[in-house]
Write a protein that holds these residues in place. Structure first.
Motif, PDB file in Angstrom:
ATOM      1  N   ALA A   1      -4.462  85.653 -19.749  1.00  0.00           N
ATOM      2  CA  ALA A   1      -5.477  85.290 -18.766  1.00  0.00           C
ATOM      3  C   ALA A   1      -6.869  85.743 -19.179  1.00  0.00           C
ATOM      4  CB  ALA A   1      -5.115  85.867 -17.399  1.00  0.00           C
ATOM      5  N   THR A   2      -6.963  86.710 -20.078  1.00  0.00           N
ATOM      6  CA  THR A   2      -8.285  87.125 -20.566  1.00  0.00           C
ATOM      7  C   THR A   2      -8.958  85.972 -21.305  1.00  0.00           C
ATOM      8  OG1 THR A   2      -7.579  89.433 -20.750  1.00  0.00           O
ATOM      9  CG2 THR A   2      -9.530  88.773 -22.002  1.00  0.00           C
ATOM     10  N   ALA A   3      -8.217  85.295 -22.165  1.00  0.00           N
ATOM     11  CA  ALA A   3      -8.763  84.145 -22.878  1.00  0.00           C
ATOM     12  C   ALA A   3      -9.075  83.005 -21.912  1.00  0.00           C
ATOM     13  CB  ALA A   3      -7.787  83.681 -23.957  1.00  0.00           C
ATOM     14  N   LEU A   4      -8.260  82.840 -20.886  1.00  0.00           N
ATOM     15  CA  LEU A   4      -8.525  81.815 -19.868  1.00  0.00           C
ATOM     16  C   LEU A   4      -9.864  82.109 -19.195  1.00  0.00           C
ATOM     17  CD1 LEU A   4      -5.898  80.618 -17.209  1.00  0.00           C
ATOM     18  CD2 LEU A   4      -8.339  80.665 -16.788  1.00  0.00           C
ATOM     19  N   TRP A   5     -10.072  83.363 -18.804  1.00  0.00           N
ATOM     20  CA  TRP A   5     -11.330  83.786 -18.185  1.00  0.00           C
ATOM     21  C   TRP A   5     -12.516  83.475 -19.094  1.00  0.00           C
ATOM     22  CZ3 TRP A   5     -14.689  85.346 -14.677  1.00  0.00           C
ATOM     23  CH2 TRP A   5     -15.689  86.265 -14.984  1.00  0.00           C
ATOM     24  N   GLN A   6     -12.383  83.756 -20.355  1.00  0.00           N
ATOM     25  CA  GLN A   6     -13.483  83.493 -21.285  1.00  0.00           C
ATOM     26  C   GLN A   6     -13.740  81.997 -21.427  1.00  0.00           C
ATOM     27  OE1 GLN A   6     -11.865  85.635 -24.604  1.00  0.00           O
ATOM     28  NE2 GLN A   6     -12.763  87.583 -23.959  1.00  0.00           N
ATOM     29  N   ASP A   7     -12.679  81.204 -21.391  1.00  0.00           N
ATOM     30  CA  ASP A   7     -12.851  79.758 -21.495  1.00  0.00           C
ATOM     31  C   ASP A   7     -13.482  79.145 -20.242  1.00  0.00           C
ATOM     32  OD1 ASP A   7     -11.885  79.635 -24.029  1.00  0.00           O
ATOM     33  OD2 ASP A   7      -9.968  78.696 -23.544  1.00  0.00           O
ATOM     34  N   LEU A   8     -13.439  79.860 -19.134  1.00  0.00           N
ATOM     35  CA  LEU A   8     -14.045  79.371 -17.898  1.00  0.00           C
ATOM     36  C   LEU A   8     -15.560  79.523 -17.883  1.00  0.00           C
ATOM     37  CD1 LEU A   8     -11.621  80.674 -15.109  1.00  0.00           C
ATOM     38  CD2 LEU A   8     -12.172  78.287 -15.572  1.00  0.00           C
ATOM     39  N   ALA A   9     -16.118  80.205 -18.881  1.00  0.00           N
ATOM     40  CA  ALA A   9     -17.536  80.558 -18.844  1.00  0.00           C
ATOM     41  C   ALA A   9     -18.430  79.327 -18.664  1.00  0.00           C
ATOM     42  CB  ALA A   9     -17.921  81.317 -20.109  1.00  0.00           C
ATOM     43  N   ASP A  10     -18.174  78.253 -19.418  1.00  0.00           N
ATOM     44  CA  ASP A  10     -19.013  77.053 -19.292  1.00  0.00           C
ATOM     45  C   ASP A  10     -18.907  76.448 -17.893  1.00  0.00           C
ATOM     46  OD1 ASP A  10     -19.927  77.280 -21.854  1.00  0.00           O
ATOM     47  OD2 ASP A  10     -18.549  75.803 -22.695  1.00  0.00           O
ATOM     48  N   ASP A  11     -17.705  76.464 -17.345  1.00  0.00           N
ATOM     49  CA  ASP A  11     -17.513  75.923 -16.001  1.00  0.00           C
ATOM     50  C   ASP A  11     -18.249  76.763 -14.964  1.00  0.00           C
ATOM     51  OD1 ASP A  11     -15.716  73.853 -16.899  1.00  0.00           O
ATOM     52  OD2 ASP A  11     -14.203  75.402 -17.110  1.00  0.00           O
ATOM     53  N   LEU A  12     -18.231  78.090 -15.153  1.00  0.00           N
ATOM     54  CA  LEU A  12     -18.932  78.969 -14.218  1.00  0.00           C
ATOM     55  C   LEU A  12     -20.429  78.713 -14.258  1.00  0.00           C
ATOM     56  CD1 LEU A  12     -16.971  82.286 -14.861  1.00  0.00           C
ATOM     57  CD2 LEU A  12     -16.678  80.657 -12.984  1.00  0.00           C
TER      58      LEU A  12
ATOM     59  N   ARG B   1     -21.830  75.855 -14.769  1.00  0.00           N
ATOM     60  CA  ARG B   1     -22.067  74.619 -14.008  1.00  0.00           C
ATOM     61  C   ARG B   1     -21.952  74.855 -12.510  1.00  0.00           C
ATOM     62  NH1 ARG B   1     -18.342  70.045 -16.373  1.00  0.00           N
ATOM     63  NH2 ARG B   1     -19.565  68.809 -14.905  1.00  0.00           N
ATOM     64  N   ILE B   2     -21.147  75.834 -12.098  1.00  0.00           N
ATOM     65  CA  ILE B   2     -20.997  76.121 -10.672  1.00  0.00           C
ATOM     66  C   ILE B   2     -22.180  76.921 -10.142  1.00  0.00           C
ATOM     67  CG2 ILE B   2     -19.606  77.357  -8.958  1.00  0.00           C
ATOM     68  CD1 ILE B   2     -17.201  76.901 -10.839  1.00  0.00           C
ATOM     69  N   THR B   3     -22.581  77.954 -10.881  1.00  0.00           N
ATOM     70  CA  THR B   3     -23.567  78.912 -10.380  1.00  0.00           C
ATOM     71  C   THR B   3     -24.996  78.601 -10.787  1.00  0.00           C
ATOM     72  OG1 THR B   3     -23.383  80.377 -12.309  1.00  0.00           O
ATOM     73  CG2 THR B   3     -21.805  80.713 -10.527  1.00  0.00           C
ATOM     74  N   GLY B   4     -25.188  77.805 -11.848  1.00  0.00           N
ATOM     75  CA  GLY B   4     -26.517  77.588 -12.388  1.00  0.00           C
ATOM     76  C   GLY B   4     -26.985  78.708 -13.285  1.00  0.00           C
ATOM     77  N   LEU B   5     -26.154  79.761 -13.453  1.00  0.00           N
ATOM     78  CA  LEU B   5     -26.460  80.896 -14.311  1.00  0.00           C
ATOM     79  C   LEU B   5     -25.339  81.071 -15.317  1.00  0.00           C
ATOM     80  CD1 LEU B   5     -27.467  83.529 -11.593  1.00  0.00           C
ATOM     81  CD2 LEU B   5     -29.002  82.048 -12.875  1.00  0.00           C
ATOM     82  N   ARG B   6     -25.693  81.571 -16.494  1.00  0.00           N
ATOM     83  CA  ARG B   6     -24.645  81.907 -17.459  1.00  0.00           C
ATOM     84  C   ARG B   6     -23.998  83.224 -17.041  1.00  0.00           C
ATOM     85  NH1 ARG B   6     -25.603  81.923 -23.589  1.00  0.00           N
ATOM     86  NH2 ARG B   6     -27.580  82.954 -23.113  1.00  0.00           N
ATOM     87  N   VAL B   7     -22.709  83.166 -16.776  1.00  0.00           N
ATOM     88  CA  VAL B   7     -21.982  84.343 -16.321  1.00  0.00           C
ATOM     89  C   VAL B   7     -21.452  85.099 -17.533  1.00  0.00           C
ATOM     90  CG1 VAL B   7     -20.047  85.171 -14.926  1.00  0.00           C
ATOM     91  CG2 VAL B   7     -21.335  83.140 -14.201  1.00  0.00           C
ATOM     92  N   PRO B   8     -21.829  86.354 -17.710  1.00  0.00           N
ATOM     93  CA  PRO B   8     -21.375  87.090 -18.895  1.00  0.00           C
ATOM     94  C   PRO B   8     -19.906  87.477 -18.787  1.00  0.00           C
ATOM     95  CG  PRO B   8     -22.616  88.541 -17.454  1.00  0.00           C
ATOM     96  CD  PRO B   8     -22.707  87.175 -16.853  1.00  0.00           C
ATOM     97  N   THR B   9     -19.158  87.219 -19.838  1.00  0.00           N
ATOM     98  CA  THR B   9     -17.776  87.681 -19.896  1.00  0.00           C
ATOM     99  C   THR B   9     -17.635  88.888 -20.817  1.00  0.00           C
ATOM    100  OG1 THR B   9     -17.260  86.130 -21.683  1.00  0.00           O
ATOM    101  CG2 THR B   9     -16.874  85.380 -19.423  1.00  0.00           C
ATOM    102  N   ALA B  10     -18.645  89.174 -21.629  1.00  0.00           N
ATOM    103  CA  ALA B  10     -18.618  90.310 -22.547  1.00  0.00           C
ATOM    104  C   ALA B  10     -20.052  90.782 -22.748  1.00  0.00           C
ATOM    105  CB  ALA B  10     -17.996  89.916 -23.885  1.00  0.00           C
ATOM    106  N   ARG B  11     -20.226  91.851 -23.509  1.00  0.00           N
ATOM    107  CA  ARG B  11     -21.568  92.369 -23.750  1.00  0.00           C
ATOM    108  C   ARG B  11     -22.370  91.400 -24.610  1.00  0.00           C
ATOM    109  NH1 ARG B  11     -22.688  96.992 -28.023  1.00  0.00           N
ATOM    110  NH2 ARG B  11     -24.692  95.996 -27.656  1.00  0.00           N
TER     111      ARG B  11
END
Length: 449
Positions: A330-341, A343-353
């Motif tokens: 699920a960690t890799a799934l979370w990272q793959d969701l970054a582009d979708d997030l 599009r949802i929020t209008g901000l790039r959501v950080p998954t790592a430093r």
């Protein structure tokens, strides 16, 4: 590290619809072989929540919006918030010496409550859960918190420590006269509207997910046993859903009456000396801090046996993102969701430093040696070509890539790709490398130089 009020929109594509996001989560769960996952997003104005799959692959129980997932280290954020509430009520001051409440810290008189919550106390990580099983918090701390095991002077460096949160949980109990479970429920869970669920409960008050591990021979996903010792509950004993984490995240960015705005701001404030290398860009109190496009996000990651949970919140916009998954994949799934997030929020959501450009790798022969964090031994050896490799407690060595700024990467044995590892530290007086920080945990040199 001041916050900026400028939110940068980085993706102008049309936002995802609920249906499209549901299909995306379903597809990613299949791709990464995750039995079940939840995603909840607060955009600052709207809430979006989706979930997929099963809570338990053995029984086929569905993953619902209310299903609680073992949070692992995300529990620390709840514990830190509970301590912040006690401070707001005047029951303690975060800059009080912790020994005033915890006599087991008598050999650490300069360690404050703030140091414990920010991982800057210099305490070792603590024993593994099997070793800690059956012992009291007092005995645990008396064993771990000895001057001989101190990693650095309090407030001068960072070392991620479960022991610091065992101490914080014992402090909560000492101040409130309740158990940690009772106190975190009364102070935080009930006000947030979260139905309490803790590891080890025989009759949980809500549906609970199992963690899962993949059987390498058959390929089947099997439930993973949660082996957290009871004494470690304040560091990793909670279960919650993504929507529960959303409520916590709203409180952390001052958008909920549950946590006063000043207390929330103090939790988010970068702590002096807290340099977490590969884990985050900075650290607050119970919160990792990530810098993305000029904004400072707060949150935490948590991994129990076979689960992966993540929380991110941005104070200016009020955007909060929460994810839970019930397998290591699920960690890799979370990272793959970054582009979708995005599009949802209008901000790039950080998954790592934030990645750092550090130039070419360098030879660092002075790093070879033996380092210790409590009972854990880190041994760094040099190959025939001078390449360093790290072995932890005698495990198979993993190659290191070192840089001029004393940071280092670990080479993933499976892919050969470098992953953020940590950093070395030189003694200012002698110039000798005397500490290494790997995955946020600092080890002090123990061999003679």
């Amino acid at each position: 590290m001041p916050y900026t009020t400028t939110a940068q929109v980085v993706d102008r594509r049309p936002p995802l619809t609920h249906q499209t996001l549901q299909h995306r989560l379903d597809a990613l769960a299949r791709l990464h072989r995750v039995p079940g996952a939840q995603l909840a997003v607060h955009t600052g104005t709207d809430v979006l929540s989706v979930r997929t799959g099963t809570a338990d692959a053995a029984t086929g129980a569905p993953m619902t919006e209310d299903t609680a997932v073992p949070l692992g280290s995300l529990t620390k954020t709840y514990t830190a918030a509970a301590v912040a509430l006690l401070a707001d009520d005047g029951d303690l001051d975060l800059d009080d010496p912790a020994v005033e409440f915890l006599p087991e810290l008598r050999e650490f008189p300069e360690v404050t409550i703030r140091h414990l919550l920010g991982h800057t106390a210099g305490l070792p990580t603590g024993p593994d859960s099997d070793t800690a099983a059956g012992i009291t918090a007092s005995r645990y701390l008396a064993t771990v918190c000895t001057a001989g095991d101190a990693l650095f002077p309090p407030g001068t460096d960072f070392s991620y420590s479960n022991a610091g949160y065992v101490a914080a949980g014992r402090l909560v109990a000492a101040v409130t006269g309740m158990t940690w479970q009772e106190a975190v429920r009364a102070l935080l869970l009930d006000p947030l509207g979260t139905t309490p669920c803790f590891l080890g409960e025989t009759l949980p008050a809500r549906p609970a997910a199992s963690g899962h591990a993949r059987n390498t021979a058959s390929g089947r996903m099997l439930p993973a046993h949660q082996n957290l010792a009871p004494v470690e509950e304040p560091a990793g004993g909670l279960l919650a859903s993504a929507t529960d984490l959303l409520a916590l995240g709203r409180a952390l960015v001052g958008r909920s009456a549950v946590l006063p705005a000043d207390a929330a701001a103090d939790l988010r404030r970068p702590q002096p000396g807290a340099t977490p290398a590969g884990l985050a860009d900075a650290w607050g109190l119970g919160l990792a801090l990530f810098r993305q496009d000029g904004l400072w996000w707060c949150g935490h990651d948590g991994n129990a046996q076979g689960t992966s949970c993540h929380l991110r919140a941005e104070p200016d916009s009020g955007v909060v993102v929460a994810f839970t998954g019930n397998s290591g994949g699920a960690t890799a799934l979370w990272q793959d969701l970054a582009d979708d997030l995005t599009r949802i929020t209008g901000l790039r959501v950080p998954t790592a430093r934030t990645p750092v450009r550090r130039g070419p790798s360098v030879a660092l022969p002075g790093c070879a040696g033996t380092y210790r964090n409590g009972r854990t031994e880190y041994r760094i050896t040099l190959g025939a070509d001078g390449t360093p490799a790290l072995s932890v407690d005698g495990d198979r060595p993993i190659p290191l890539i070192c840089y001029q700024d004393l940071s280092c990467d670990l080479v993933d044995p499976a892919t050969g790709r470098p992953q953020p590892g940590g950093r070395f530290h030189r003694d200012r007086a002698t110039g000798v490398i005397d500490r290494v920080q790997i995955s946020g945990r600092t080890a002090r040199r123990s061999d003679a130089r």
